[in-house]
Design a protein around this motif. Structure first.
Motif, PDB file in Angstrom:
ATOM      1  N   UNK A  40       0.279  -0.801   0.083  1.00 15.07           N
ATOM      2  CA  UNK A  40      -0.338  -0.219   0.025  1.00 15.07           C
ATOM      3  C   UNK A  40       0.783   1.111   0.059  1.00 15.07           C
ATOM      4  N   UNK A  41       1.993   0.600  -0.031  1.00 13.93           N
ATOM      5  CA  UNK A  41       2.844   2.697  -0.025  1.00 13.93           C
ATOM      6  C   UNK A  41       3.717   1.895   1.261  1.00 13.93           C
ATOM      7  N   UNK A  42       4.363   3.497   1.263  1.00 16.23           N
ATOM      8  CA  UNK A  42       5.203   3.877   2.257  1.00 16.23           C
ATOM      9  C   UNK A  42       3.677   4.074   3.871  1.00 16.23           C
ATOM     10  N   UNK A  43       4.023   3.144   4.977  1.00 18.13           N
ATOM     11  CA  UNK A  43       3.413   2.470   5.750  1.00 18.13           C
ATOM     12  C   UNK A  43       3.828   2.899   7.062  1.00 18.13           C
ATOM     13  N   UNK A  44       4.645   3.188   7.933  1.00 14.83           N
ATOM     14  CA  UNK A  44       5.488   2.524   9.040  1.00 14.83           C
ATOM     15  C   UNK A  44       4.985   1.097  10.094  1.00 14.83           C
ATOM     16  N   UNK A  45       4.041   0.712   9.772  1.00 13.71           N
ATOM     17  CA  UNK A  45       3.604  -0.382  10.326  1.00 13.71           C
ATOM     18  C   UNK A  45       4.131  -1.634   9.786  1.00 13.71           C
ATOM     19  N   UNK A  46       4.307  -2.712   9.490  1.00 17.25           N
ATOM     20  CA  UNK A  46       4.605  -4.295   9.005  1.00 17.25           C
ATOM     21  C   UNK A  46       4.846  -4.682   9.237  1.00 17.25           C
ATOM     22  N   UNK A  47       6.185  -5.343   8.678  1.00 14.65           N
ATOM     23  CA  UNK A  47       6.601  -6.597   9.333  1.00 14.65           C
ATOM     24  C   UNK A  47       7.784  -5.905   9.926  1.00 14.65           C
ATOM     25  N   UNK A  48       8.441  -7.217  10.541  1.00 16.28           N
ATOM     26  CA  UNK A  48       9.683  -6.514  11.495  1.00 16.28           C
ATOM     27  C   UNK A  48      10.669  -7.030  10.216  1.00 16.28           C
ATOM     28  N   UNK A  49      11.066  -7.645   8.974  1.00 16.71           N
ATOM     29  CA  UNK A  49      11.905  -6.913   8.103  1.00 16.71           C
ATOM     30  C   UNK A  49      10.859  -5.212   7.636  1.00 16.71           C
ATOM     31  N   UNK A  50      10.778  -5.134   7.588  1.00 18.33           N
ATOM     32  CA  UNK A  50      10.739  -3.379   7.560  1.00 18.33           C
ATOM     33  C   UNK A  50      11.124  -2.817   8.344  1.00 18.33           C
ATOM     34  N   UNK A  52      13.141  -3.799  10.576  1.00 19.68           N
ATOM     35  CA  UNK A  52      14.345  -3.541  10.572  1.00 19.68           C
ATOM     36  C   UNK A  52      15.073  -3.057   9.654  1.00 19.68           C
ATOM     37  N   UNK A  53      15.020  -2.713   8.516  1.00 25.86           N
ATOM     38  CA  UNK A  53      15.010  -1.784   7.483  1.00 25.86           C
ATOM     39  C   UNK A  53      15.096  -0.268   7.847  1.00 25.86           C
ATOM     40  N   UNK A  54      13.894  -0.013   8.345  1.00 23.60           N
ATOM     41  CA  UNK A  54      13.072   1.025   8.586  1.00 23.60           C
ATOM     42  C   UNK A  54      13.976   2.048   9.136  1.00 23.60           C
ATOM     43  N   UNK A  55      14.301   1.273  10.747  1.00 20.41           N
ATOM     44  CA  UNK A  55      15.392   1.777  12.003  1.00 20.41           C
ATOM     45  C   UNK A  55      16.804   2.254  11.290  1.00 20.41           C
ATOM     46  N   UNK A  56      17.163   0.547  10.590  1.00 16.46           N
ATOM     47  CA  UNK A  56      18.812   0.640  10.100  1.00 16.46           C
ATOM     48  C   UNK A  56      18.945   1.893   9.098  1.00 16.46           C
ATOM     49  N   UNK A  57      18.100   2.766   8.498  1.00 20.32           N
ATOM     50  CA  UNK A  57      17.595   3.828   7.658  1.00 20.32           C
ATOM     51  C   UNK A  57      17.544   5.024   8.498  1.00 20.32           C
ATOM     52  N   UNK A  58      17.169   5.006   9.437  1.00 22.08           N
ATOM     53  CA  UNK A  58      16.982   6.111  10.418  1.00 22.08           C
ATOM     54  C   UNK A  58      18.417   6.382  11.485  1.00 22.08           C
ATOM     55  N   UNK A  59      18.810   5.301  11.904  1.00 24.74           N
ATOM     56  CA  UNK A  59      19.957   5.184  12.265  1.00 24.74           C
ATOM     57  C   UNK A  59      20.940   5.625  11.432  1.00 24.74           C
ATOM     58  N   UNK A  60      21.231   5.516   9.744  1.00 27.19           N
ATOM     59  CA  UNK A  60      22.071   6.005   9.166  1.00 27.19           C
ATOM     60  C   UNK A  60      21.947   7.330   8.981  1.00 27.19           C
ATOM     61  N   UNK A  61      20.797   7.831   8.535  1.00 32.11           N
ATOM     62  CA  UNK A  61      20.358   9.113   8.577  1.00 32.11           C
ATOM     63  C   UNK A  61      20.872  10.070   9.694  1.00 32.11           C
ATOM     64  N   UNK A  62      20.176   9.450  10.705  1.00 29.35           N
ATOM     65  CA  UNK A  62      20.685   9.943  12.406  1.00 29.35           C
ATOM     66  C   UNK A  62      22.602  10.638  12.182  1.00 29.35           C
TER      67      UNK A  62
END
Length: 161
Positions: A40-50, A52-62
């Motif tokens: 459905x496009x970008x949504x924060x709630x999702x699987x644990x795989x998503x 992890x990818x989202x958190x890793x991206x945020x950590x790198x961006x910070x």
């Protein structure tokens, strides 16, 4: 004068372009996982795989603003080649961190610790450049050649895990 400045900034600028490319890659990976998990496009709630990818991206961006600040300071104030080498090493380490974060969370720890060491090296290069400026300003002693020699000799040691 202007041509010398542009030539001097060339290597550090190229490293920053690599940062932009890597950030775009991470963002693309987040979008791909979001669509793959939710369709459905970008949504924060999702699987644990998503997550992890989202958190890793945020950590790198910070971490990138700090990285870019010390990269430019080290390149401008101390020595450009070792700073660019450390910058490229940092990008490879961040890639390792990102990929490690997708597996077990403990797999990202070596990349995180290695990245901290590279940031610390760039920070010390910046401090050495600032101290050299004040030594020249107050005492007339210029240690720039010695500092460049030392940082060039130490930068390959960043490859040791």
């Amino acid at each position: 004068q202007k041509a010398q400045l542009l030539q001097y900034l060339q290597i550090t600028s190229q490293t920053e372009y690599c940062v932009v490319f890597l950030t775009a890659f991470f963002a693309n990976k987040v979008e791909h996982e979001s669509r793959h998990c939710n369709s459905k496009g970008f949504q924060r709630q999702g699987s644990s795989c998503f997550d992890r990818v989202y958190t890793a991206n945020q950590n790198c961006g910070h971490a990138y603003p700090t990285f870019l600040a010390v990269l430019w300071c080290a390149g401008l104030l101390c020595s450009q080649a070792p700073a660019a080498f450390a910058g490229l090493m940092y990008l490879f380490v961040r890639q390792k961190y990102f990929v490690g974060y997708l597996g077990e969370r403990t797999q990202s720890t070596p990349g995180y610790l290695f990245g901290k060491r590279i940031i610390l090296f760039l920070f010390f290069m910046s401090v050495a450049g600032i101290l050299n400026y004040y030594l020249v300003f107050f005492f007339g002693s210029d240690f720039e050649i010695h500092i460049k020699t030392i940082t060039s000799a130490i930068s390959p040691l960043l490859l040791i895990p």
